[in-house]
Scaffold this active site. Structure first.
Site, short mmCIF file in Angstrom:
data_model
loop_
_atom_site.label_atom_id
_atom_site.label_comp_id
_atom_site.label_asym_id
_atom_site.label_seq_id
_atom_site.Cartn_x
_atom_site.Cartn_y
_atom_site.Cartn_z
N ARG A 58 15.76 12.56 -50.74
CA ARG A 58 16.58 11.79 -49.80
C ARG A 58 18.00 11.65 -50.33
O ARG A 58 18.97 11.66 -49.59
CB ARG A 58 15.96 10.41 -49.53
CG ARG A 58 16.87 9.52 -48.71
CD ARG A 58 16.19 8.26 -48.14
NE ARG A 58 15.14 7.70 -48.94
CZ ARG A 58 15.32 6.98 -50.06
NH1 ARG A 58 16.54 6.72 -50.51
NH2 ARG A 58 14.28 6.51 -50.73
N TYR A 111 31.68 11.55 -25.52
CA TYR A 111 30.32 12.04 -25.28
C TYR A 111 29.41 10.84 -24.95
O TYR A 111 29.46 9.82 -25.65
CB TYR A 111 29.82 12.79 -26.53
CG TYR A 111 28.34 13.06 -26.50
CD1 TYR A 111 27.77 13.82 -25.48
CD2 TYR A 111 27.51 12.55 -27.50
CE1 TYR A 111 26.40 14.05 -25.45
CE2 TYR A 111 26.15 12.79 -27.48
CZ TYR A 111 25.60 13.53 -26.44
OH TYR A 111 24.26 13.76 -26.41
N ASP A 195 36.06 13.46 -33.52
CA ASP A 195 34.86 14.27 -33.29
C ASP A 195 35.35 15.70 -33.03
O ASP A 195 35.94 15.99 -31.98
CB ASP A 195 34.08 13.71 -32.10
CG ASP A 195 32.78 14.46 -31.84
OD1 ASP A 195 32.72 15.67 -32.15
OD2 ASP A 195 31.83 13.85 -31.32
N LYS A 220 26.04 22.32 -32.60
CA LYS A 220 26.84 23.10 -31.66
C LYS A 220 27.45 24.33 -32.35
O LYS A 220 26.72 25.18 -32.82
CB LYS A 220 27.88 22.18 -31.01
CG LYS A 220 27.28 20.84 -30.51
CD LYS A 220 26.25 21.07 -29.43
CE LYS A 220 25.53 19.87 -28.86
NZ LYS A 220 25.49 18.58 -29.47
C1 LIG Z 1 31.01 15.96 -28.78
C2 LIG Z 1 29.66 15.55 -29.27
N1 LIG Z 1 29.56 14.67 -30.29
C3 LIG Z 1 28.36 14.27 -30.76
C4 LIG Z 1 27.18 14.73 -30.20
C5 LIG Z 1 25.87 14.24 -30.75
O1 LIG Z 1 25.27 15.23 -31.53
P1 LIG Z 1 23.67 15.47 -31.66
O2 LIG Z 1 23.17 15.85 -30.30
O3 LIG Z 1 23.58 16.56 -32.67
O4 LIG Z 1 23.08 14.18 -32.11
C6 LIG Z 1 27.24 15.65 -29.16
C7 LIG Z 1 25.99 16.16 -28.56
O5 LIG Z 1 26.00 16.78 -27.52
C8 LIG Z 1 28.51 16.07 -28.67
O6 LIG Z 1 28.63 16.94 -27.66
#
Ligand SMILES: Cc1ncc(COP(=O)(O)O)c(C=O)c1O
Length: 406
Positions: A58, A111, A195, A220
């Site tokens: 961990r 998001y 982000d 992604k």
């Molecule tokens: C711009 C963005 N940030 C964060 C996330 C969250 O990521 P995760 O789905 O890997 O938890 C997403 C998921 O679609 C996203 O598109």
């Protein structure tokens, strides 16, 4: 960054770092690809006699360390932390840097899952939030100054700790000036979180533009093959690194060894993939612009996009994501979303295969009815790296099926 000893390059380029940072060959056998370390624990040479600091999975794991080194080298950070998902990364980072009564100012097109986490989970622990249009810097400054009082969800809340932006944003494709926003945040004593999921470090490096923290859903573009869920935080400040590292260890929402390995493998080809994603998306966006069924094409690579000049300044190319709004409203958008065959109707984005998403009922269903709601005539395209002629032929068939009523 640990490039192989044979490397003589003092200032390696992006692709060299992507392939070599954290990937030194295994010394015993010379295996060029470092082995995946599945062990959950490590033998000690006497009590407390750790080998190379490894104690328990961990806390540390060599495969996760390789990925973290690679991520830090690509974002230009001093430390990176890998988590089991993007939202796990966000949750641990927010817990590390806020206290009850604190406040987060975030984009009003963030998001949906990020907003859900901040408002519905962390909100219960006394973290307030104000969604605001991040491209309006005066509005951001007022929201930051209000810092948990006027429009916030926490009455009489504390100080604004974090200003949180996606650029390009998901799915409205807004572009925000990172450098200017960093100044607004810093003037108020807050940290700027970017982000960087849509751009990836190949197209944009927020830390170099003044941001304090970079967040990724590595699910992604970084993973890039739609076969692993993960998240990451990258910072350049030892104090932030220490706080986030502590929560990563204490909470334990870490990526497992196989997930870390798959993410590392994907990340090695990020540069070539992003070039192709961007070139395909540019051609698709230009084609969509000419179609009579289309009301608006939201793609920063188009000169008509309000953020085009800014995107040219702070991004290398414009990325693989396009949002399209249809004149025929919800019915047309739904029909297109359900009519393609090369574009697969699915959540997520950033993989080598093209995906189509209807955000208001899929990725952003959780913000329906709030000010973050996505227009019902909008579909989001994640342009893959297939042959662009096939992507356009697929869209041509889907749009033509709308008929004259669009
Ligand atoms: C711009 C963005 N940030 C964060 C996330 C969250 O990521 P995760 O789905 O890997 O938890 C997403 C998921 O679609 C996203 O598109």
């Amino acid at each position: 960054m640990s490039l192989p000893e044979s490397s003589s390059s003092k200032n390696p380029g992006f692709n060299t770092r992507a392939i070599h940072a954290g990937q030194a060959f295994e010394p015993r056998t010379g295996a060029v690809v470092p082995p995946v370390h599945f062990s959950s624990t490590y033998a000690q040479d006497g009590i407390g006699g750790l080998r190379d600091g490894y104690e328990y999975g961990r806390g540390t794991n060599p495969t996760r360390d390789s990925l973290q080194e690679q991520l830090a080298a690509l974002e230009g950070g001093s430390a990176a932390f890998s988590f089991s998902s993007g939202l796990a990364a966000e949750d641990s980072m927010i817990r590390a840097l806020t206290r009850p009564g604190d406040h987060i100012v975030l984009g009003n097109d963030a998001y949906g899952g990020t907003y859900r986490l901040i408002s519905r989970v962390l909100g219960q622990w006394g973290i307030g939030n104000t969604p605001v249009d991040m491209s309006d810097l005066d509005a951001v400054a007022s929201a930051v100054a209000a810092g948990g009082t006027a429009d916030s969800t926490v009455e009489g809340g504390g100080k604004t700790r974090l200003v949180w932006v996606e650029t390009p944003s998901n799915p409205m494709m807004k572009i925000t000036d990172i450098e200017a926003l960093a100044k607004v945040a810093h003037d108020a004593g807050a940290l700027l979180v970017v982000d960087n999921t849509f751009a990836s470090p190949y197209l944009q490096t927020p830390l170099a533009l003044g941001a304090d923290i970079v967040v990724h859903s590595t699910t992604k573009y970084i993973g890039g093959h739609s076969d692993v869920v993960g998240g990451a935080i990258v910072v350049n400040d030892p104090e932030l690194a220490e706080k986030i590292g502590f929560v990563q260890f204490a909470v334990g929402a870490v990526s497992g060894p196989m997930d870390a390995f798959l993410t590392t493998r994907g990340l090695k080809t990020l540069g070539v993939r992003m070039d192709r994603h961007s070139d395909n998306a540019q051609a698709v966006a230009e084609w969509l612009l000419e179609r009579p069924e289309v009301e608006a094409v939201l793609y920063p690579g188009l000169p008509s996009h309000p953020g085009h000049e800014l995107a040219r300044k702070q991004m290398k190319k414009f990325g693989g994501m396009i949002s399209v709004q249809f004149k025929g409203g919800e019915a047309a958008a739904r029909k297109v979303a359900e009519s393609t065959s090369v574009f697969t109707l699915a959540e997520s984005l950033g993989g080598i295969e093209s995906l189509m998403n209807y955000p208001s009922e899929m990725t952003h269903a959780s913000v329906k009815g709030t000010e973050l709601a996505v227009p019902v005539n909008l579909v989001r395209l994640s342009c893959g790296i297939e042959d662009v002629e096939d992507l356009i032929a697929d869209l041509d068939a889907a749009l033509s099926s709308l008929g004259d009523g669009s």
